[in-house]
Design a protein around this motif. Structure first.
Motif, short mmCIF file in Angstrom:
data_model
loop_
_atom_site.label_atom_id
_atom_site.label_comp_id
_atom_site.label_asym_id
_atom_site.label_seq_id
_atom_site.Cartn_x
_atom_site.Cartn_y
_atom_site.Cartn_z
N GLY A 121 0.79 -1.22 0.00
CA GLY A 121 0.00 0.00 0.00
C GLY A 121 0.82 1.27 0.00
N LYS A 122 0.11 2.41 -0.05
CA LYS A 122 0.74 3.72 -0.14
C LYS A 122 0.67 4.53 1.15
N PHE A 123 -0.23 4.16 2.04
CA PHE A 123 -0.49 5.04 3.18
C PHE A 123 0.75 5.27 4.03
N HIS A 124 1.42 4.20 4.43
CA HIS A 124 2.59 4.36 5.29
C HIS A 124 3.67 5.22 4.63
N PRO A 125 4.06 4.94 3.39
CA PRO A 125 5.12 5.77 2.79
C PRO A 125 4.68 7.20 2.53
N LEU A 126 3.38 7.44 2.29
CA LEU A 126 2.92 8.82 2.13
C LEU A 126 3.03 9.58 3.44
N GLY A 127 2.63 8.94 4.53
CA GLY A 127 2.78 9.57 5.83
C GLY A 127 4.23 9.82 6.15
N LEU A 128 5.08 8.86 5.81
CA LEU A 128 6.51 8.99 6.04
C LEU A 128 7.07 10.18 5.26
N ALA A 129 6.67 10.30 3.99
CA ALA A 129 7.15 11.40 3.15
C ALA A 129 6.64 12.74 3.64
N MET A 130 5.41 12.76 4.20
CA MET A 130 4.87 14.00 4.75
C MET A 130 5.66 14.43 5.99
N GLU A 131 5.99 13.47 6.85
CA GLU A 131 6.70 13.82 8.08
C GLU A 131 8.16 14.13 7.82
N HIS A 132 8.71 13.57 6.74
CA HIS A 132 10.12 13.80 6.40
C HIS A 132 10.22 14.32 4.97
N PRO A 133 9.77 15.57 4.74
CA PRO A 133 9.75 16.11 3.37
C PRO A 133 11.13 16.30 2.76
#
Length: 346
Positions: A201-213
């Motif tokens: 899925g995409k949710f975890h890596p999207l959250g990760l990318a948001m927190e670590h732009p």
């Protein structure tokens, strides 16, 4: 899924392309039942595995005999923060399937249900997205509980290809080194500009990318056989849109989620105390239907961030995170928008 809004994170390609065989660790459960002379056992499964619950209960009955009663939780379950405490209090042994421990207890048995999908073919494909190790050898490695059984092998695999792998265990909400949750990406706080996420899925890596732009997040999805670089643009548009719609709100519903691992009482209480037009709503499960009868112009969700991000477009009024609320009421600038996470909370 065609009816989902742009940026709706439920539309994330989670349909399985590989069959999975799970080890339910029945022997370990039976051993615990015998050691504790248990007569009542509670079983809790995540949403995607509830269909397997009757078969697992039947297998356990055959192994333990008629003196033991097995009860299946029908409560929604999306993580280890979602323990069915009502059932747990009424059983001698409580088994939680599918997630790693977040709250240790002698009464709870956690069965993580590791994936049998081979991650290395898809990791091979990620080499085209990761920087060449001769130019930038540093890479962070993270995954979910379902793939944690192969984490050491994944680390060795990357090191054999010339990378210096950076891993850490986040805060107390996380059980394993390199583990991420949908609400916590502290394990990605490593000295590397690129992070490899191995998981479905995409949710975890999207959250990760948001927190670590500042980091490039490469997705290696062995379940759906997909390699991508996390792109937060659609997600950001969705969240900015929700904040803008809430800026004219006159009344606010502030949601406190009563699930054991999701409560942020101090946050909810502070918002209500500081806003005369806000009222507190306590709920165990937050859904669009449950909120439809409340007369509020906008809502603040202090529970699981995924309620806001996954289901946000489905609510009839804007649903914001606590940080987004601060922007909507003018306490913070618009460019301070960030992903909502749980750190150091239980």
């Amino acid at each position: 899924m065609s009816g989902y809004s742009e940026g709706d994170l439920r539309n994330t390609g989670m349909s399985l392309k590989h069959d999975r065989e799970w080890d339910y660790e029945l022997d370990r459960i039976v051993e615990a039942v015998e050691e504790r002379d248990a007569t009542k056992v509670g079983l809790q499964f995540p949403e995607g595995l509830k269909r397997r619950a009757p078969a697992v209960a039947s297998d356990l009955r055959e192994l333990t005999g008629d003196d033991v009663t097995f009860m299946i939780s029908g409560q929604p379950c999306y993580g280890a923060c979602d323990l069915d405490t009502y059932l747990m209090r009424r059983t001698d042994v409580f088994v939680h399937f599918g997630h790693s421990p977040m709250k240790e207890s002698e009464k709870i048995i956690y069965v993580p249900l590791f994936s049998n999908v081979d991650p290395f073919p898809i990791m091979e494909e990620t080499l085209s997205e990761l920087a060449d190790p001769s130019e930038d050898p540093d890479v962070g490695l993270v995954t979910t509980a379902q793939h944690m059984n192969r984490f050491a092998e994944m680390t060795d695999w990357l090191e054999e290809r010339g990378y210096e792998v950076h891993t850490r265990r986040g805060d107390d909400r996380l059980t394993h080194e390199g583990q991420v949750l949908g609400c916590n990406y502290a394990s990605a706080q490593v000295d590397a500009d690129q992070i490899l996420y191995v998981g479905g899925g995409k949710f975890h890596p999207l959250g990760l990318a948001m927190e670590h732009p500042d980091k490039t997040v490469v997705i290696a999805d062995p379940v759906n056989n997909v390699v991508k670089v996390a792109d937060t643009e659609k997600f950001m548009k969705q969240r900015y849109g929700a904040v803008h719609r809430a800026m004219d709100a006159e009344t606010w519903g502030v949601i406190f989620v009563t699930k054991i691992g999701q409560g942020r009482w101090e946050t909810a209480e502070r918002i209500v105390e500081e806003n005369d037009d806000a009222f507190l709503i306590t709920m165990d499960e937050v859904t669009p239907d449950r909120l439809r009868n409340f007369d509020a112009d906008a809502f603040v969700n202090t529970g699981c961030p995924r309620i806001t991000t996954d289901d946000g477009p489905q609510f009839h009024k804007p649903m914001l995170t606590p940080d987004e609320y601060e922007i909507a009421v003018g306490n913070e600038p618009l460019d301070s928008l960030q992903f909502d996470t749980f750190h150091g909370t239980w």
